[in-house]
Design an enzyme around this catalytic site. Structure first.
Site, short mmCIF file in Angstrom:
data_model
loop_
_atom_site.label_atom_id
_atom_site.label_comp_id
_atom_site.label_asym_id
_atom_site.label_seq_id
_atom_site.Cartn_x
_atom_site.Cartn_y
_atom_site.Cartn_z
CG HIS A 43 -2.08 0.87 1.24
ND1 HIS A 43 -2.38 1.73 0.24
CD2 HIS A 43 -3.00 1.10 2.22
CE1 HIS A 43 -3.44 2.46 0.58
NE2 HIS A 43 -3.84 2.11 1.78
CG HIS A 75 -4.48 0.36 -8.09
ND1 HIS A 75 -5.82 0.22 -7.83
CD2 HIS A 75 -4.03 1.31 -7.24
CE1 HIS A 75 -6.17 1.07 -6.88
NE2 HIS A 75 -5.10 1.75 -6.49
CG ASP A 107 2.59 4.72 -4.03
OD1 ASP A 107 1.85 3.75 -3.80
OD2 ASP A 107 2.47 5.83 -3.46
#
Ligand code: SDX
Length: 382
Positions: free
Chosen positions: A220, A259, A311
């Site tokens: 995460h 994802h 990210d």
């Protein structure tokens, strides 16, 4: 009994008017607005107001919100002092989680779950979480925390407290844009954790502390720090290719890719951060990190059909902004504090205790022997 979906994949867990991942239209909706448009035309304080109050603030309302955040910035000195006693931890997320919990102890209306009470807590957390991030990190490195500078914008002040430098206009704009990108994203593990905690009528601080514990994980929020470590150990484009191919051969996950919701579709936010990296690289006259990221993106698409998530490009942007790697995930939580507090407010306002069931696959029908021991097992002295 309803059907079982491991990891609650594709399970609707709550109704919300806060955000929705409209993957069919490649849209991330924040209270009806396109997150990408907000990131390009608004500032983080606009989005914080939109998330907390349900409508986009006008200039006056935004200024009033920023004044409320500034007014909530002074923090009990005991909170940062407490963090100074923590042993040097590998993750600043442990420090941040402790700091958020400590703040609860100083809130006189801790259990006030009214909309006003929760909004006040949300403002206080928006003001103080960046200080816990920056101050906690500086104390862990033997430095005094830097006091917030009220003359700076939210993003510029946050960046200043972490780096000790007043950011340029470009740095402030790109960092502010990244805070919007990180601000809210429907029901990821951390926001779900916060809603589960809030559904017992527990308080906003506990919900955010639980979300911090979730976000630390590399599957995460911890991914952005892992991406930076990958880039630093790769060193070059060729190094990136070697590292990634080696990890794939070892069946390892490459952080920053994939994802649960987007699956093999692009994460729109990654494009935003890639543009930011391109802009920063041009201004700095150094495109090494950009070319390494593009090389990694190409390999992952060819080999696994996977796209980068936000990210992946946030990491090199934060590195070029001078943010220490150990603060990448704390920055993610600081920005997501706006979204998580909105979800806690919504959960408290329209609550139904979360209490799912299980599909039991363990043994049945076991009986105790007469002497209370396990049936069929000889006890000592038998
Ligand atoms: C965030 O939910 C959110 O919205 C989160 C977030 C937010 O804003 O809050 O978007 C922020 O957390 C982004 C994700 C950051 N995490 C990472 O970058 C860690 C690396 N990513 C993976 O671990 C993975 O993609 C997940 C955890 C993000 C999603 O995993 P899923 O949905 O459980 O997918 P999966 O494990 O079932 O994988 C499906 C396939 C598998 O291949 P096969 O076994 O079917 O051949 O895709 C492969 C996986 O091996 N795969 C990867 C991969 N991610 C998936 N292979 C290599 N590297 C990866 N990163």
């Amino acid at each position: 009994m309803e059907s079982y979906s491991p990891g609650l994949e594709n399970v609707i867990a709550c109704e919300t008017s806060i955000s929705y991942l409209d993957t069919g239209n490649e849209l991330i909706l924040l209270r009806g607005y396109d997150l990408m448009e907000l990131a390009r035309k608004a500032v983080f304080m606009d989005v914080a107001g939109l998330l907390l109050d349900g409508s986009l603030p006008d200039a006056g309302e935004r200024a009033a919100l920023m004044d409320q955040v500034r007014g909530a910035s002074s923090m009990e000195k005991e909170v940062l002092h407490l963090l100074s006693f923590l042993p040097k931890r590998p993750s600043m997320m442990d420090v941040l989680r402790t700091g958020i919990s400590a703040l609860a102890g100083f809130d006189p209306d801790l259990d006030d779950r009214t909309e006003e009470g929760n909004r006040r807590k949300a403002i206080a957390l928006l003001a103080r979480v960046p200080q816990l991030c920056a101050g906690g990190y500086r104390m862990a490195h033997g430095l005094e925390p830097l006091a917030p500078r009220p003359e700076l914008s939210y993003a510029a002040n946050f960046l200043y407290m972490m780096t000790g430098r007043t950011p340029s206009e470009l740095e402030e704009r790109l960092f502010d844009q990244s805070l919007i990108a990180y601000s809210e994203h429907e029901l990821p593990n951390s926001t779900f954790a916060a809603r589960v905690i809030a559904s017992t009528q527990s308080d906003m601080y506990g919900a955010l502390a639980g979300a911090a514990a979730s976000l630390k994980g590399t599957l995460h929020g911890g991914a952005n720090e892992a991406v930076m470590e990958l880039l630093l150990s790769a060193g070059t484009e060729a190094g990136m290719e070697t590292l990634i191919r080696g990890k794939l051969a070892a069946k390892e996950r490459i952080m920053g890719f994939g994802h649960r919701v987007y699956m093999r579709k692009p994460d729109p936010r990654a494009l935003l951060l890639k543009e930011a990296l391109t802009e920063l690289s041009a201004v700095r006259g150094d495109a090494r990190l950009l070319s390494m990221c593009v090389a990694g993106e190409t390999i992952m698409h060819e080999e696994k059909g996977l796209h980068p998530n936000l990210d992946y490009y946030a990491a090199p942007v934060y590195h070029l902004l001078g943010i220490p790697t150990a603060l990448f995930t704390p920055v993610f939580l600081a920005a997501r504090t706006a979204g998580i507090c909105a979800h806690v407010m919504e959960q408290h306002a329209h609550n139904r205790l979360f209490r799912p069931r299980v599909r039991y696959i363990g043994p049945r029908g076991l009986r105790l022997a007469e002497d209370g021991g396990k049936e069929g097992v000889l006890r000592d002295g038998d």
